[in-house]
Design a protein around this motif. Structure first.
Motif, PDB file in Angstrom:
ATOM      1  N   CYS A  91     -76.541  -7.379  63.973  1.00 12.96           N
ATOM      2  CA  CYS A  91     -76.156  -7.640  62.739  1.00 12.96           C
ATOM      3  C   CYS A  91     -77.268  -8.012  61.783  1.00 12.96           C
ATOM      4  CB  CYS A  91     -75.036  -8.731  62.528  1.00 12.96           C
ATOM      5  SG  CYS A  91     -75.385 -10.067  63.377  1.00 12.96           S
ATOM      6  N   ARG A 100     -69.283 -13.432  62.670  1.00 13.64           N
ATOM      7  CA  ARG A 100     -68.296 -12.611  63.245  1.00 13.64           C
ATOM      8  C   ARG A 100     -67.368 -13.174  64.339  1.00 13.64           C
ATOM      9  NH1 ARG A 100     -68.798  -6.826  62.250  1.00 13.64           N
ATOM     10  NH2 ARG A 100     -67.556  -6.406  64.219  1.00 13.64           N
ATOM     11  N   PRO A 104     -68.763  -9.658  68.472  1.00  9.24           N
ATOM     12  CA  PRO A 104     -70.000  -9.956  67.837  1.00  9.24           C
ATOM     13  C   PRO A 104     -70.953  -9.245  68.563  1.00  9.24           C
ATOM     14  CG  PRO A 104     -69.494 -11.764  69.277  1.00  9.24           C
ATOM     15  CD  PRO A 104     -68.039 -10.986  69.118  1.00  9.24           C
ATOM     16  N   ASP A 173     -72.855  -8.763  58.445  1.00  8.97           N
ATOM     17  CA  ASP A 173     -72.117  -9.181  59.745  1.00  8.97           C
ATOM     18  C   ASP A 173     -71.727  -7.677  60.726  1.00  8.97           C
ATOM     19  OD1 ASP A 173     -70.040  -8.326  58.222  1.00  8.97           O
ATOM     20  OD2 ASP A 173     -68.590  -9.908  59.516  1.00  8.97           O
ATOM     21  N   SER A 174     -72.060  -6.561  59.720  1.00 11.92           N
ATOM     22  CA  SER A 174     -71.727  -5.426  60.426  1.00 11.92           C
ATOM     23  C   SER A 174     -72.934  -5.020  61.348  1.00 11.92           C
ATOM     24  CB  SER A 174     -71.649  -4.292  59.224  1.00 11.92           C
ATOM     25  OG  SER A 174     -72.750  -4.022  58.601  1.00 11.92           O
TER      26      SER A 174
END
Length: 187
Positions: A91, A100, A104, A173-174
């Motif tokens: 991320c 996340r 994660p 956070d992707s």
């Protein structure tokens, strides 16, 4: 890799050989620059050699892309065809990683770059890199995100499709198997 961020003599020689071969193979990236001058600068800065080794270890294929005559500094960038394999599925930054809740990733781009002693490319640097070749035709790379975008939870990334650089946004956070980051290092 050691905690002192120094390479052994053998590692330095191996890395310099790799960098020299790549430099000579891709003269279009640094016209008018002499390898002997680059090597002398690198040998005077072993910490930068360590960072370049980290770029190489994570499959970034670093090469000289700019020389600033005024400051007598060389800029290296990751020149792998696709986003470096050893830096994908991350991320954007630590804050995003902490936010996340489910699944994660193992790491984040900002901290990985800092640990390597490099910086993420800016959007401008990414666009300039694309003038030297076609990079990220199947992958994408996080780039430095303006603070106003980051404050809203987003981050930006770039790729090269249809003969153009595209800039996109995503939640910081992707993370994706095909998204990593490219770095730069000035010596």
């Amino acid at each position: 890799m050691t905690n002192t961020k120094e390479l052994s003599l053998e590692q330095r020689e191996e890395l310099l050989n790799i960098l020299k071969k790549r430099f000579e193979k891709n003269m279009n990236r640094h016209e008018g620059v002499e390898w002997a001058n680059v090597q002398a600068k690198l040998e005077a800065h072993p910490d930068k050699l360590w960072s370049l080794n980290e770029m190489e270890r994570t499959e970034g294929e670093p090469d000289v892309i700019h020389y600033d005559k005024e400051t007598d500094e060389y800029t290296f960038s990751d020149c792998s065809g696709e986003s470096p394999k050893g830096r994908r599925s991350a991320c954007y930054d630590f804050e995003a990683l902490q936010s996340r809740k489910k699944h994660p990733p193992e790491n984040n781009a900002i901290d990985m770059a800092a640990a390597m002693g490099i910086e993420l490319l800016t959007e401008e640097q990414y666009r300039a890199l694309q003038q030297l070749g076609d990079f990220d035709k199947k992958t994408s790379s996080w780039v430095q995100t303006p603070s106003d975008i980051r404050a809203l939870g987003g981050a930006i990334f770039c790729d090269y499709r249809f003969g153009h650089v595209f800039v996109y946004h995503n939640g910081a956070d992707s993370y994706y198997a095909a998204r990593g980051f490219r770095g730069s290092l000035t010596v």
